[in-house]
Write a protein that holds these residues in place. Structure first.
Motif, short mmCIF file in Angstrom:
data_model
loop_
_atom_site.label_atom_id
_atom_site.label_comp_id
_atom_site.label_asym_id
_atom_site.label_seq_id
_atom_site.Cartn_x
_atom_site.Cartn_y
_atom_site.Cartn_z
N UNK A 1 0.84 -1.17 0.00
CA UNK A 1 0.00 0.00 0.00
C UNK A 1 0.89 1.24 0.00
N UNK A 2 0.47 2.25 -0.73
CA UNK A 2 1.18 3.51 -0.80
C UNK A 2 0.29 4.61 -0.20
N UNK A 3 0.86 5.40 0.69
CA UNK A 3 0.12 6.51 1.29
C UNK A 3 0.69 7.81 0.75
N UNK A 4 -0.17 8.64 0.17
CA UNK A 4 0.24 9.93 -0.37
C UNK A 4 -0.35 11.04 0.49
N UNK A 5 0.49 11.65 1.30
CA UNK A 5 0.08 12.77 2.14
C UNK A 5 0.73 14.07 1.67
N UNK A 15 4.95 12.97 12.43
CA UNK A 15 4.48 12.25 13.62
C UNK A 15 5.24 10.94 13.81
N UNK A 16 5.56 10.61 15.03
CA UNK A 16 6.26 9.36 15.30
C UNK A 16 5.42 8.15 14.91
N UNK A 20 4.81 3.40 12.44
CA UNK A 20 3.96 2.23 12.66
C UNK A 20 3.36 1.68 11.37
N UNK A 21 3.71 2.24 10.23
CA UNK A 21 3.16 1.82 8.94
C UNK A 21 3.94 0.63 8.40
N UNK A 39 11.70 10.81 12.29
CA UNK A 39 11.62 9.79 13.34
C UNK A 39 12.45 8.54 12.99
N UNK A 40 13.19 8.04 13.95
CA UNK A 40 14.06 6.88 13.72
C UNK A 40 13.28 5.65 13.28
N UNK A 41 12.04 5.53 13.71
CA UNK A 41 11.23 4.36 13.34
C UNK A 41 11.02 4.25 11.84
N UNK A 42 11.04 5.37 11.12
CA UNK A 42 10.85 5.32 9.67
C UNK A 42 11.98 4.55 9.02
N UNK A 43 13.16 4.65 9.56
CA UNK A 43 14.30 3.92 9.02
C UNK A 43 14.24 2.43 9.29
N UNK A 44 13.29 1.99 10.08
CA UNK A 44 13.16 0.57 10.42
C UNK A 44 11.96 -0.08 9.74
#
Length: 74
Positions: A1-5, A15-16, A20-21, A39-44
């Motif tokens: 899925x692709x999210x376009x914001x 947002x942190x 969670x995506x 946010x570091x979580x994006x790199x994971x």
């Protein structure tokens, strides 16, 4: 899925919760005047194949690249 914001968010930080995506392969946050660190979580996000952050005022992009490289080297 692709999210376009793109063209969607007010001037603020990413947002942190974006970290969670976990099942998304694309995330476009371009043209939002976003500021601050990524946010570091994006790199994971293991499934993420495309991340578009253009036309924002983000910092620490180099750190995100290093984190992604580390994540995939394991």
């Amino acid at each position: 899925m692709h999210i376009d914001l793109s063209y969607n968010m007010p001037t603020d930080t990413i947002p942190t919760q974006a970290g969670n995506l976990k099942n998304h392969v694309g995330l476009d946050l371009s043209y939002n005047s976003l500021i601050g660190p990524i946010p570091k979580k994006i790199g994971q996000l293991a499934m993420l194949q495309k991340l578009v952050l253009s036309s924002n005022s983000l910092v620490e992009i180099g750190m995100l690249v290093k984190q992604i490289e580390y994540y995939f080297s394991d």
